[in-house]
Write a protein that holds these residues in place. Structure first.
Motif, PDB file in Angstrom:
ATOM      1  N   HIS A  62      47.008  36.425  33.580  1.00 20.02           N
ATOM      2  CA  HIS A  62      46.477  37.324  34.603  1.00 20.02           C
ATOM      3  C   HIS A  62      47.443  38.486  34.881  1.00 20.02           C
ATOM      4  O   HIS A  62      48.660  38.329  34.857  1.00 20.02           O
ATOM      5  CB  HIS A  62      46.270  36.563  35.915  1.00 20.02           C
ATOM      6  CG  HIS A  62      46.058  37.472  37.087  1.00 20.02           C
ATOM      7  ND1 HIS A  62      44.815  37.930  37.457  1.00 20.02           N
ATOM      8  CD2 HIS A  62      46.933  38.043  37.940  1.00 20.02           C
ATOM      9  CE1 HIS A  62      44.940  38.738  38.498  1.00 20.02           C
ATOM     10  NE2 HIS A  62      46.220  38.812  38.818  1.00 20.02           N
ATOM     11  N   CYS A  85      47.210  42.083  37.749  1.00 18.17           N
ATOM     12  CA  CYS A  85      46.423  42.974  38.612  1.00 18.17           C
ATOM     13  C   CYS A  85      46.272  44.352  37.960  1.00 18.17           C
ATOM     14  O   CYS A  85      45.529  45.192  38.470  1.00 18.17           O
ATOM     15  CB  CYS A  85      47.077  43.092  39.986  1.00 18.17           C
ATOM     16  SG  CYS A  85      47.133  41.531  40.884  1.00 18.17           S
ATOM     17  N   CYS A 133      49.867  35.723  43.213  1.00 19.87           N
ATOM     18  CA  CYS A 133      50.146  36.464  41.991  1.00 19.87           C
ATOM     19  C   CYS A 133      51.535  37.075  42.077  1.00 19.87           C
ATOM     20  O   CYS A 133      51.915  37.642  43.101  1.00 19.87           O
ATOM     21  CB  CYS A 133      49.112  37.570  41.796  1.00 19.87           C
ATOM     22  SG  CYS A 133      49.391  38.517  40.280  1.00 19.87           S
ATOM     23  N   CYS A 156      52.569  39.116  39.294  1.00 17.82           N
ATOM     24  CA  CYS A 156      52.492  39.827  38.016  1.00 17.82           C
ATOM     25  C   CYS A 156      53.469  41.004  37.934  1.00 17.82           C
ATOM     26  O   CYS A 156      53.793  41.450  36.842  1.00 17.82           O
ATOM     27  CB  CYS A 156      51.075  40.284  37.733  1.00 17.82           C
ATOM     28  SG  CYS A 156      50.475  41.657  38.741  1.00 17.82           S
ATOM     29  N   CYS A 188      49.872  45.281  42.362  1.00 14.17           N
ATOM     30  CA  CYS A 188      49.636  43.832  42.544  1.00 14.17           C
ATOM     31  C   CYS A 188      49.094  43.582  43.951  1.00 14.17           C
ATOM     32  O   CYS A 188      49.688  44.006  44.934  1.00 14.17           O
ATOM     33  CB  CYS A 188      50.922  43.034  42.325  1.00 14.17           C
ATOM     34  SG  CYS A 188      50.676  41.255  42.566  1.00 14.17           S
ATOM     35  N   ARG A 189      47.968  42.856  44.024  1.00 19.28           N
ATOM     36  CA  ARG A 189      47.365  42.587  45.332  1.00 19.28           C
ATOM     37  C   ARG A 189      47.922  41.310  45.955  1.00 19.28           C
ATOM     38  O   ARG A 189      47.564  40.968  47.075  1.00 19.28           O
ATOM     39  CB  ARG A 189      45.843  42.563  45.231  1.00 19.28           C
ATOM     40  CG  ARG A 189      45.263  41.530  44.335  1.00 19.28           C
ATOM     41  CD  ARG A 189      43.718  41.638  44.284  1.00 19.28           C
ATOM     42  NE  ARG A 189      43.166  40.653  43.387  1.00 19.28           N
ATOM     43  CZ  ARG A 189      42.920  40.881  42.094  1.00 19.28           C
ATOM     44  NH1 ARG A 189      43.145  42.061  41.582  1.00 19.28           N
ATOM     45  NH2 ARG A 189      42.455  39.922  41.333  1.00 19.28           N
TER      46      ARG A 189
HETATM   47 ZN   LIG Z   1      49.341  40.753  40.655  1.00 17.97          ZN
END
Ligand SMILES: [Zn+2]
Length: 110
Positions: A47, A49, A91, A93, A98-99
């Motif tokens: 994954h 974002c 997350c 990432c 990035c959320r």
């Molecule tokens: Zn993210």
């Protein structure tokens, strides 16, 4: 690339959610594909974002399609956009946008 695997219904997908590693991808009304059995390798895409792939579901088949030119050695990434009643998956990432979680964005007005 196509996301392949065993074709199962949503009830079976729900039962398989308890596995330590989940490779079940929803592919439409009461359709899902479990990449853990007969997967093409697409089940290992991580994954982000800010992904370089997007997903298309057509006639119960799942495709990962590039959003832009991807350089040799570059990691393939999709936005998992986790839906439903799943817990919030954090997350990390590292993308500028990035959320903070891998689920679909929450409606902040609710
Ligand atoms: Zn993210």
């Amino acid at each position: 690339m196509e996301y392949t695997g065993e074709r199962i219904d949503h009830d079976e997908a729900w039962r398989r959610r308890l596995r330590p590693q989940i490779y079940v991808f929803l592919a439409g009304p009461n359709r899902a594909i479990d990449g853990a059995i007969g997967g093409s390798g697409a089940e290992f895409v991580n994954h982000s974002c800010n992904p370089n792939l997007y997903t298309r579901v057509r006639n119960g088949r799942i495709w990962f399609i590039s959003r832009r030119r991807i350089e040799a050695g570059e990691e393939l990434l999709i936005d998992y956009w986790i839906t439903g009643s799943d817990p919030v998956y954090p997350c990390f990432c590292g993308a500028a946008n990035c959320r903070g979680y891998m689920n679909q964005p929450f409606d902040q007005t609710l």
